[in-house]
Design a protein around this motif. Structure first.
Motif, PDB file in Angstrom:
ATOM      1  N   VAL A  39      23.444  58.868   2.907  1.00 44.66           N
ATOM      2  CA  VAL A  39      24.151  59.899   3.651  1.00 44.66           C
ATOM      3  C   VAL A  39      23.279  60.434   4.789  1.00 44.66           C
ATOM      4  O   VAL A  39      22.049  60.526   4.662  1.00 44.66           O
ATOM      5  N   GLY A  40      23.929  60.805   5.882  1.00 46.36           N
ATOM      6  CA  GLY A  40      23.251  61.419   7.017  1.00 46.36           C
ATOM      7  C   GLY A  40      24.175  61.442   8.212  1.00 46.36           C
ATOM      8  O   GLY A  40      25.108  60.649   8.300  1.00 46.36           O
ATOM      9  N   GLY A  45      19.857  56.724  11.309  1.00 45.60           N
ATOM     10  CA  GLY A  45      19.242  55.433  11.017  1.00 45.60           C
ATOM     11  C   GLY A  45      19.827  54.701   9.832  1.00 45.60           C
ATOM     12  O   GLY A  45      19.270  53.690   9.391  1.00 45.60           O
ATOM     13  N   LYS A  46      20.962  55.131   9.322  1.00 42.74           N
ATOM     14  CA  LYS A  46      21.567  54.509   8.135  1.00 42.74           C
ATOM     15  C   LYS A  46      21.967  53.062   8.416  1.00 42.74           C
ATOM     16  O   LYS A  46      21.663  52.156   7.627  1.00 42.74           O
ATOM     17  N   ILE A 215      27.416  53.715   2.721  1.00 39.92           N
ATOM     18  CA  ILE A 215      26.856  54.468   3.845  1.00 39.92           C
ATOM     19  C   ILE A 215      27.942  55.345   4.457  1.00 39.92           C
ATOM     20  O   ILE A 215      29.033  54.870   4.774  1.00 39.92           O
ATOM     21  N   SER A 216      27.639  56.626   4.630  1.00 36.93           N
ATOM     22  CA  SER A 216      28.635  57.533   5.195  1.00 36.93           C
ATOM     23  C   SER A 216      27.960  58.809   5.688  1.00 36.93           C
ATOM     24  O   SER A 216      26.837  59.137   5.288  1.00 36.93           O
ATOM     25  N   HIS A 217      28.653  59.531   6.558  1.00 40.32           N
ATOM     26  CA  HIS A 217      28.198  60.860   6.975  1.00 40.32           C
ATOM     27  C   HIS A 217      28.849  61.947   6.133  1.00 40.32           C
ATOM     28  O   HIS A 217      28.457  63.117   6.216  1.00 40.32           O
ATOM     29  N   ASP A 218      29.853  61.577   5.328  1.00 40.40           N
ATOM     30  CA  ASP A 218      30.616  62.530   4.517  1.00 40.40           C
ATOM     31  C   ASP A 218      30.041  62.562   3.106  1.00 40.40           C
ATOM     32  O   ASP A 218      30.334  61.698   2.281  1.00 40.40           O
ATOM     33  N   ASP A 227      26.630  56.888  -7.998  1.00 40.24           N
ATOM     34  CA  ASP A 227      25.807  57.297  -9.142  1.00 40.24           C
ATOM     35  C   ASP A 227      24.564  58.034  -8.667  1.00 40.24           C
ATOM     36  O   ASP A 227      24.118  58.990  -9.304  1.00 40.24           O
ATOM     37  N   THR A 228      23.980  57.563  -7.566  1.00 41.81           N
ATOM     38  CA  THR A 228      22.808  58.205  -6.978  1.00 41.81           C
ATOM     39  C   THR A 228      23.043  58.412  -5.487  1.00 41.81           C
ATOM     40  O   THR A 228      23.900  57.757  -4.884  1.00 41.81           O
ATOM     41  N   LEU A 229      22.268  59.324  -4.894  1.00 40.24           N
ATOM     42  CA  LEU A 229      22.419  59.649  -3.476  1.00 40.24           C
ATOM     43  C   LEU A 229      21.051  59.666  -2.798  1.00 40.24           C
ATOM     44  O   LEU A 229      20.070  60.137  -3.374  1.00 40.24           O
ATOM     45  N   THR A 230      21.013  59.147  -1.575  1.00 38.61           N
ATOM     46  CA  THR A 230      19.830  59.223  -0.725  1.00 38.61           C
ATOM     47  C   THR A 230      20.255  59.838   0.597  1.00 38.61           C
ATOM     48  O   THR A 230      21.210  59.376   1.218  1.00 38.61           O
ATOM     49  N   VAL A 231      19.556  60.879   1.022  1.00 34.50           N
ATOM     50  CA  VAL A 231      19.890  61.597   2.257  1.00 34.50           C
ATOM     51  C   VAL A 231      18.854  61.262   3.315  1.00 34.50           C
ATOM     52  O   VAL A 231      17.643  61.340   3.063  1.00 34.50           O
TER      53      VAL A 231
END
Length: 333
Positions: A39-40, A45-46, A215-218, A227-231
């Motif tokens: 997310v970002g 840079g995603k 991959i998303s901005h939302d 299950d997991t998130l990386t910002v």
């Protein structure tokens, strides 16, 4: 077992003003059968990380990493032919701009049938006649296209952006890949179709044990599936952890800002009320701030923030911040 393991990924891009670090020391670990959200906001840079995994890079790019592996395969040492073979069977990607990634000179039928691997055929040899065409029709039905025969006979420029996105999703799931990278897969779709696509990805994950990098901005839509998130912010990883840790106990001010920007329709919103937003915008790569890159926009910034923050890990919850939010609660629990 980790199906995707990335350590200290750095992507440098040569520009007219010199070489800039578009992505710096990003770490990602995706286990088998896991859905991880990346997310970002735009420009963080995603998509560059996704393209580095697939080996899609331009002449002015320099991609370096301490480790980038898919299972026991080193992605950094693959030859072009080995990488094409890997992309044909194990990795698939749903691109953010489908109309620019579909061949404008071929009908949709040719492109989808080409994306269907031979090893996915099930049945007797007498059923091989036009099985790819039948499979293509089935795939288009799955992604919510109501008139697949007409779409198969069309060219990409004759279709809307939303339909092209669905075609890209159909081509990606046709391979039954081990790893699916979905870069904004529900862009330009109506809300009902978005729900249908998210359910399809969830089913693909459960039935085929496909690992998905979403991959998303939302952050709200990603959290419902992941299950997991990386910002990510400005080319760096600022926080990662389980869905509960990141959503319910955010430690980085940027993650907290993303969550506050999601409107709460259960509360009594005032008419024409403004959504929460951090002041300013992502700095250009040529003029990155020293120390913490969020510093000029951060509401909690202090003098210490001119120094680069170190990574802190608590019970699998990782964050890079000098002044994390509610850190005492997690340390004492």
């Amino acid at each position: 077992m980790a199906i995707l393991d990335i350590r200290n990924l750095t992507i440098e891009i040569n520009t007219s003003q010199g070489r800039v670090k578009a992505v710096e020391r990003v770490n990602l670990t995706l286990t088998e059968g896991e859905i991880q959200g990346l997310v970002g906001e735009s420009g963080s840079g995603k998509s560059l990380v996704a393209k580095a995994i697939l080996g899609i890079k331009k002449d002015g790019w320099v991609v370096r990493a301490d480790r980038m592996r898919l299972g026991d395969i080193d992605l950094l040492t693959l030859t072009p032919s080995e990488r094409r073979r890997l992309m044909a069977n194990d990795i698939a990607m749903i691109f953010q701009e489908p109309s620019s990634h579909l061949d404008p000179t071929q009908e949709i039928a040719e492109q989808i049938e080409e994306a269907i691997p031979s090893n996915t055929f099930e049945g007797g040899f007498w059923q091989r006649f036009q099985w790819r065409k039948k499979r293509a029709i089935t795939l288009l039905h799955k992604v919510g296209i109501k008139d697949p025969i007409s779409v198969l006979r069309s060219y990409p420029h004759e279709l809307s952006e939303g339909v092209c996105q669905k075609i890209m999703i159909a081509m990606a799931i046709a391979k039954k890949p081990r790893l699916l990278i979905a870069d904004e897969p529900t862009t330009a779709m109506e809300s009902t179709t978005q729900i249908q696509i998210l359910k399809l990805l969830h089913k693909l994950n459960k039935v085929n044990n496909t690992s998905i990098l979403f991959i998303s901005h939302d952050i709200e839509s990603v959290s419902n599936l992941s299950d997991t998130l990386t910002v990510m912010y400005c080319g760096q990883t600022v926080e990662s952890g389980t869905r509960d840790q990141v959503i319910n106990h955010p430690r980085h001010p940027y993650t907290n800002a993303l969550l506050q920007a999601v409107p709460d329709f259960e509360s009594n919103l005032k008419h024409k009320s403004h959504l929460y937003a951090l002041p300013g915008s992502i700095p250009p790569l040529q003029h990155l701030p020293i120390g913490c890159r969020l510093g000029p926009r951060c509401p909690n910034a202090q003098k210490t923030c001119v120094q680069k923050p170190h990574s802190t890990r608590l019970k699998g919850h990782m964050f890079n911040c000098h002044f994390p939010l509610s850190i005492e609660d997690e340390a004492s629990s």
